[in-house]
Design a protein around this motif. Structure first.
Motif, mmCIF file in Angstrom:
data_model
loop_
_atom_site.group_PDB
_atom_site.id
_atom_site.type_symbol
_atom_site.label_atom_id
_atom_site.label_comp_id
_atom_site.label_asym_id
_atom_site.label_seq_id
_atom_site.Cartn_x
_atom_site.Cartn_y
_atom_site.Cartn_z
ATOM 1 N N MET A 251 -0.140 6.591 4.720
ATOM 2 C CA MET A 251 0.863 5.951 5.576
ATOM 3 C C MET A 251 1.929 5.261 4.737
ATOM 4 S SD MET A 251 0.823 6.556 8.705
ATOM 5 C CE MET A 251 2.039 5.321 9.135
ATOM 6 N N GLY A 252 1.553 4.694 3.607
ATOM 7 C CA GLY A 252 2.518 4.011 2.736
ATOM 8 C C GLY A 252 3.672 4.925 2.356
ATOM 9 N N ARG A 253 3.334 6.158 1.985
ATOM 10 C CA ARG A 253 4.370 7.135 1.602
ATOM 11 C C ARG A 253 5.290 7.449 2.783
ATOM 12 N NH1 ARG A 253 0.460 11.495 -1.042
ATOM 13 N NH2 ARG A 253 -1.118 9.918 -0.719
ATOM 14 N N GLY B 52 -0.226 -2.373 10.757
ATOM 15 C CA GLY B 52 -0.808 -1.199 11.428
ATOM 16 C C GLY B 52 -2.244 -0.951 11.028
ATOM 17 N N THR B 53 -2.749 -1.784 10.119
ATOM 18 C CA THR B 53 -4.131 -1.597 9.621
ATOM 19 C C THR B 53 -5.132 -1.716 10.768
ATOM 20 O OG1 THR B 53 -3.475 -2.480 7.480
ATOM 21 C CG2 THR B 53 -5.838 -2.551 8.011
ATOM 22 N N THR B 54 -6.105 -0.803 10.799
ATOM 23 C CA THR B 54 -7.143 -0.828 11.835
ATOM 24 C C THR B 54 -8.493 -1.206 11.209
ATOM 25 O OG1 THR B 54 -7.570 1.529 11.539
ATOM 26 C CG2 THR B 54 -5.960 0.904 13.247
ATOM 27 N N LYS C 107 -5.431 -8.703 4.803
ATOM 28 C CA LYS C 107 -5.569 -10.171 4.845
ATOM 29 C C LYS C 107 -4.898 -10.819 3.632
ATOM 30 C CE LYS C 107 -10.022 -10.301 5.823
ATOM 31 N NZ LYS C 107 -11.300 -10.988 6.095
ATOM 32 N N LYS C 108 -5.009 -10.147 2.480
ATOM 33 C CA LYS C 108 -4.341 -10.637 1.259
ATOM 34 C C LYS C 108 -2.812 -10.602 1.458
ATOM 35 C CE LYS C 108 -4.584 -7.692 -2.075
ATOM 36 N NZ LYS C 108 -5.125 -6.778 -3.096
ATOM 37 N N HIS C 109 -2.326 -9.506 2.023
ATOM 38 C CA HIS C 109 -0.880 -9.343 2.230
ATOM 39 C C HIS C 109 -0.357 -10.310 3.300
ATOM 40 C CE1 HIS C 109 -1.829 -5.018 0.774
ATOM 41 N NE2 HIS C 109 -1.661 -5.841 -0.241
ATOM 42 N N HIS D 47 -10.754 11.674 5.894
ATOM 43 C CA HIS D 47 -10.644 10.498 5.013
ATOM 44 C C HIS D 47 -10.729 9.178 5.778
ATOM 45 C CE1 HIS D 47 -9.430 13.271 1.891
ATOM 46 N NE2 HIS D 47 -8.503 13.748 2.691
ATOM 47 N N LYS D 48 -10.667 9.242 7.101
ATOM 48 C CA LYS D 48 -10.613 7.991 7.872
ATOM 49 C C LYS D 48 -11.927 7.219 7.751
ATOM 50 C CE LYS D 48 -9.169 6.007 12.297
ATOM 51 N NZ LYS D 48 -8.374 4.949 11.638
ATOM 52 N N ILE D 49 -11.810 5.901 7.549
ATOM 53 C CA ILE D 49 -13.001 5.072 7.320
ATOM 54 C C ILE D 49 -13.519 4.465 8.621
ATOM 55 C CG2 ILE D 49 -13.865 2.986 6.162
ATOM 56 C CD1 ILE D 49 -11.811 3.562 3.907
ATOM 57 N N GLY E 172 0.853 -1.208 0.000
ATOM 58 C CA GLY E 172 0.000 0.000 0.000
ATOM 59 C C GLY E 172 0.876 1.241 0.000
ATOM 60 N N ALA E 173 1.987 1.174 -0.766
ATOM 61 C CA ALA E 173 3.022 2.212 -0.701
ATOM 62 C C ALA E 173 2.556 3.572 -1.200
ATOM 63 C CB ALA E 173 4.246 1.759 -1.490
ATOM 64 N N ASN E 174 1.451 3.628 -1.937
ATOM 65 C CA ASN E 174 0.941 4.907 -2.442
ATOM 66 C C ASN E 174 -0.002 5.595 -1.457
ATOM 67 O OD1 ASN E 174 -0.877 2.733 -2.955
ATOM 68 N ND2 ASN E 174 -2.126 4.112 -4.170
HETATM 69 N N1 LIG Z 1 -1.278 1.616 13.577
HETATM 70 C C1 LIG Z 1 -0.967 2.898 13.370
HETATM 71 O O1 LIG Z 1 -0.084 3.496 14.035
HETATM 72 C C2 LIG Z 1 -1.681 3.629 12.283
HETATM 73 C C3 LIG Z 1 -2.603 2.973 11.534
HETATM 74 N N2 LIG Z 1 -3.189 3.596 10.464
HETATM 75 C C4 LIG Z 1 -4.090 2.765 9.664
HETATM 76 O O2 LIG Z 1 -3.449 2.506 8.414
HETATM 77 C C5 LIG Z 1 -4.442 2.267 7.431
HETATM 78 C C6 LIG Z 1 -4.172 3.110 6.189
HETATM 79 O O3 LIG Z 1 -4.356 4.467 6.481
HETATM 80 P P1 LIG Z 1 -4.045 5.586 5.378
HETATM 81 O O4 LIG Z 1 -2.645 5.434 4.874
HETATM 82 O O5 LIG Z 1 -4.456 6.879 5.963
HETATM 83 O O6 LIG Z 1 -5.067 5.164 4.217
HETATM 84 P P2 LIG Z 1 -4.989 5.459 2.629
HETATM 85 O O7 LIG Z 1 -6.395 5.367 2.163
HETATM 86 O O8 LIG Z 1 -4.206 6.684 2.357
HETATM 87 O O9 LIG Z 1 -4.155 4.215 2.064
HETATM 88 C C7 LIG Z 1 -4.694 2.940 1.988
HETATM 89 C C8 LIG Z 1 -3.751 2.092 1.167
HETATM 90 O O10 LIG Z 1 -4.275 0.762 1.188
HETATM 91 C C9 LIG Z 1 -4.337 0.286 -0.145
HETATM 92 N N3 LIG Z 1 -5.429 -0.685 -0.285
HETATM 93 C C10 LIG Z 1 -6.733 -0.502 -0.027
HETATM 94 N N4 LIG Z 1 -7.434 -1.615 -0.295
HETATM 95 C C11 LIG Z 1 -6.538 -2.526 -0.752
HETATM 96 C C12 LIG Z 1 -6.636 -3.861 -1.206
HETATM 97 N N5 LIG Z 1 -7.796 -4.511 -1.247
HETATM 98 N N6 LIG Z 1 -5.498 -4.481 -1.621
HETATM 99 C C13 LIG Z 1 -4.313 -3.847 -1.578
HETATM 100 N N7 LIG Z 1 -4.152 -2.576 -1.159
HETATM 101 C C14 LIG Z 1 -5.252 -1.920 -0.751
HETATM 102 C C15 LIG Z 1 -4.588 1.530 -0.977
HETATM 103 O O11 LIG Z 1 -4.270 1.257 -2.316
HETATM 104 P P3 LIG Z 1 -5.135 1.908 -3.540
HETATM 105 O O12 LIG Z 1 -4.637 3.311 -3.653
HETATM 106 O O13 LIG Z 1 -4.811 1.033 -4.690
HETATM 107 O O14 LIG Z 1 -6.592 1.854 -3.133
HETATM 108 C C16 LIG Z 1 -3.662 2.506 -0.294
HETATM 109 O O15 LIG Z 1 -2.349 2.317 -0.729
HETATM 110 C C17 LIG Z 1 -5.786 2.538 8.109
HETATM 111 O O16 LIG Z 1 -6.321 1.320 8.562
HETATM 112 C C18 LIG Z 1 -5.400 3.398 9.304
HETATM 113 O O17 LIG Z 1 -6.304 3.361 10.355
HETATM 114 C C19 LIG Z 1 -2.896 4.878 10.120
HETATM 115 C C20 LIG Z 1 -1.993 5.592 10.844
HETATM 116 C C21 LIG Z 1 -1.306 5.030 11.997
#
Ligand SMILES: NC(=O)C1=CN([C@@H]2O[C@H](COP(=O)(O)OP(=O)(O)OC[C@H]3O[C@@H](n4cnc5c(N)ncnc54)[C@H](OP(=O)(O)O)[C@@H]3O)[C@@H](O)[C@H]2O)C=CC1
Ligand SMILES: O=C(O)C1=N[C@H](C(=O)O)C[C@H](O)C1
Length: 266
Positions: A13-15, A97-99, A81-83, A157-159, A8-10
């Protein structure tokens, strides 16, 4: 040196994770993985994150660099889950770190941790991990007539809601009190026709603008109130913590660890 692949590098958080992996002197970014249809595939990561000295290009998440030591995933539950399945199949340790994970997702994660080492934390900042311990002390120390509420604020943007961190704080309080979290968590009072009970942990959520993440645990009694607050002002805080966790996890035995283990808090 620990070679890191960021999934999820784009993402937001990925960046930050790519940047933190490049900047940490014990780690190297070897792979920035995105979905197969992503327009960034093949492009240089350094241009995307404004980090001049990396030669890594965005690659397809189904073929991660062979020299990867640890995968980091901050995506969505379905992606995580895929990763996770990929990490298990290729025997690569993982920092997650996914929530927004369900009980079933957590069960999958725990099963995976029987075959690979995993660090899972809903917040990788040092401050929140200290706060987790402080709320336990408050919950144990304060008298039983205390009212406990958790308030969290995040960007628009948070889901998931409440945040993973809010739930982590609430679960820590419930554990300290000897309560079952599911039985005492209150997410909606709009249909209540009576005052609250003493044995409750109430959650409130605000979403707006670019707030990185703020959490307060309130302990309110008649005549006084304790508020324990943490405010994150940069995603790099979480990213640096996760990269630190990745370096720590490299060569650790199979098992499920948290940021409390990484920080030596337990
Ligand atoms: N534990 C911690 O300290 C923290 C946890 N988080 C959590 O990290 C997560 C991401 O947050 P954030 O970076 O803001 O979200 P973004 O929406 O900016 O990024 C989500 C990333 O996940 C990818 N993604 C989504 N669905 C899939 C899929 N089915 N398969 C592969 N890749 C997928 C997206 O790719 P694409 O662009 O292709 O959709 C994108 O790269 C959230 O769950 C957030 O709560 C955030 C900050 C701190
Ligand atoms: O989605 C976010 O941004 C954050 N998510 C985590 C959570 O759900 O607790 C951690 C942090 O607060 C930022």
């Amino acid at each position: 040196m620990t070679n890191i692949a960021v999934f999820g590098a784009n993402g937001r958080m990925g960046r930050a994770l790519c940047k933190a992996s490049i900047n940490n002197e014990s780690t190297e970014l070897v792979c920035a993985a995105v979905r197969a249809n992503n327009e960034l595939l093949g492009q240089a990561v350094k241009h995307f994150i404004n980090q001049g000295d990396s030669t890594v290009t965005f690659s397809d998440e189904t073929s991660v660099s062979a020299d990867t030591d640890v995968i980091i995933d901050f995506t969505l539950p379905v992606g995580m889950k895929k990763h996770l399945a990929y990490a298990v199949a290729h025997n690569i340790p993982m920092v997650i770190g996914t929530t927004g994970l369900t009980a079933e997702d957590m069960a999958e994660l725990k099963t995976a941790a029987k075959s690979i080492p995993i660090v899972f934390s809903r917040n990788y900042s040092v401050g929140i991990n200290l706060l987790e311990n402080l709320v336990k002390t408050a919950a144990k120390t304060l008298a039983d007539d205390i009212d406990i509420e958790i308030f969290e604020l995040h960007h628009k943007h948070k889901i998931d809601a409440p945040s993973g961190t809010a739930l982590m704080i609430g679960e820590a309080i419930a554990e300290a009190k000897g309560w079952q979290h599911d039985e005492v968590a209150v997410f909606d009072r709009s249909k209540d026709e009576q005052t609250k009970s003493q044995k409750e942990i109430g959650y409130s959520v605000m979403r707006g603008g670019d707030i990185v993440g703020e959490h307060t645990a309130y302990f309110a009694a008649d005549g006084e109130r304790l508020e324990l607050t943490h405010k994150a002002s940069s995603r790099m805080t979480f990213a640096k913590g996760a990269v630190r966790a990745a370096a720590w996890l490299h060569n650790k035995p199979v098992g499920l660890y948290t940021m409390q283990d990484v920080l030596g808090f337990r």
